[in-house]
Design a protein around this motif. Structure first.
Motif, mmCIF file in Angstrom:
data_model
loop_
_atom_site.group_PDB
_atom_site.id
_atom_site.type_symbol
_atom_site.label_atom_id
_atom_site.label_comp_id
_atom_site.label_asym_id
_atom_site.label_seq_id
_atom_site.Cartn_x
_atom_site.Cartn_y
_atom_site.Cartn_z
ATOM 1 N N TRP A 28 0.843 -1.193 0.000
ATOM 2 C CA TRP A 28 0.000 0.000 0.000
ATOM 3 C C TRP A 28 0.879 1.243 0.000
ATOM 4 O O TRP A 28 2.016 1.221 0.450
ATOM 5 C CB TRP A 28 -0.981 -0.002 1.169
ATOM 6 N N SER A 29 0.340 2.285 -0.520
ATOM 7 C CA SER A 29 1.032 3.574 -0.609
ATOM 8 C C SER A 29 2.379 3.428 -1.311
ATOM 9 O O SER A 29 3.390 3.940 -0.868
ATOM 10 C CB SER A 29 1.200 4.198 0.775
ATOM 11 N N SER A 30 2.370 2.724 -2.409
ATOM 12 C CA SER A 30 3.599 2.414 -3.143
ATOM 13 C C SER A 30 4.307 3.640 -3.693
ATOM 14 O O SER A 30 5.470 3.565 -4.066
ATOM 15 C CB SER A 30 3.288 1.460 -4.292
ATOM 16 N N VAL A 80 10.128 5.971 -10.738
ATOM 17 C CA VAL A 80 11.203 5.114 -10.229
ATOM 18 C C VAL A 80 10.746 4.435 -8.937
ATOM 19 O O VAL A 80 10.991 3.239 -8.738
ATOM 20 C CB VAL A 80 12.494 5.929 -10.008
ATOM 21 N N ALA A 81 10.061 5.167 -8.061
ATOM 22 C CA ALA A 81 9.584 4.589 -6.805
ATOM 23 C C ALA A 81 8.636 3.419 -7.076
ATOM 24 O O ALA A 81 8.737 2.364 -6.439
ATOM 25 C CB ALA A 81 8.896 5.662 -5.967
ATOM 26 N N LEU A 82 7.739 3.589 -8.013
ATOM 27 C CA LEU A 82 6.798 2.517 -8.343
ATOM 28 C C LEU A 82 7.503 1.359 -9.041
ATOM 29 O O LEU A 82 7.230 0.183 -8.756
ATOM 30 C CB LEU A 82 5.658 3.060 -9.210
ATOM 31 N N ASP A 106 -0.330 8.549 -15.768
ATOM 32 C CA ASP A 106 1.050 8.924 -15.469
ATOM 33 C C ASP A 106 1.757 7.806 -14.702
ATOM 34 O O ASP A 106 2.894 7.455 -15.019
ATOM 35 C CB ASP A 106 1.088 10.225 -14.659
ATOM 36 N N SER A 107 1.083 7.219 -13.737
ATOM 37 C CA SER A 107 1.687 6.146 -12.941
ATOM 38 C C SER A 107 2.065 4.947 -13.811
ATOM 39 O O SER A 107 3.060 4.266 -13.542
ATOM 40 C CB SER A 107 0.744 5.696 -11.836
#
Length: 121
Positions: A28-30, A80-82, A106-107
């Motif tokens: 969650w909250s990736s 990059v985080a995802l 966008d994600s």
């Protein structure tokens, strides 16, 4: 934790357990609720929840590395985080919370990023 009673699966011990068993993890909250965007920063303290939950030197180090890698790849730090969540050595299902269709689209750009083992490290 963002809410009372939450547990984390982001410690080295949990990651080793997930990897050894190939246990799927619903992350969650990736995208860190905007921590990897310009809404956050060492000098940006207007979002109380963001500050309380994500602001630590360890997380700012992660953010700094995501920004550096994003610049190198021509992507954004939130992508990059995802991509990092998707590149774990165990099945990982990133749960994101886009507020608009544009944010979702966008994600999805994170799917175009293939991180190397060195990038993930």
């Amino acid at each position: 934790p963002i809410w009372a009673g939450c547990i984390t699966s982001s410690t080295d011990a949990w990651k080793a357990w997930l990897t050894a068993r190939q246990m799927p993890n619903f992350a969650w909250s990736s995208q860190g609720r905007g921590f990897f965007t310009d809404r956050a920063g060492r000098d940006r303290t207007d979002n109380e929840e963001l500050v309380r939950v994500w602001y630590s030197e360890k997380n700012f180090g992660r953010r700094d590395r995501a920004i550096e890698l994003a610049n190198r790849l021509g992507k954004s730090p939130i992508h990059v985080a995802l991509a990092y969540v998707l590149a774990q050595p165990f099945p990982s299902v990133p749960l994101i919370g886009p507020r608009t269709l544009d944010e979702l689209e966008d994600s999805l750009k994170a799917l175009d990023i293939a991180l190397t083992a060195a990038d993930v490290a």
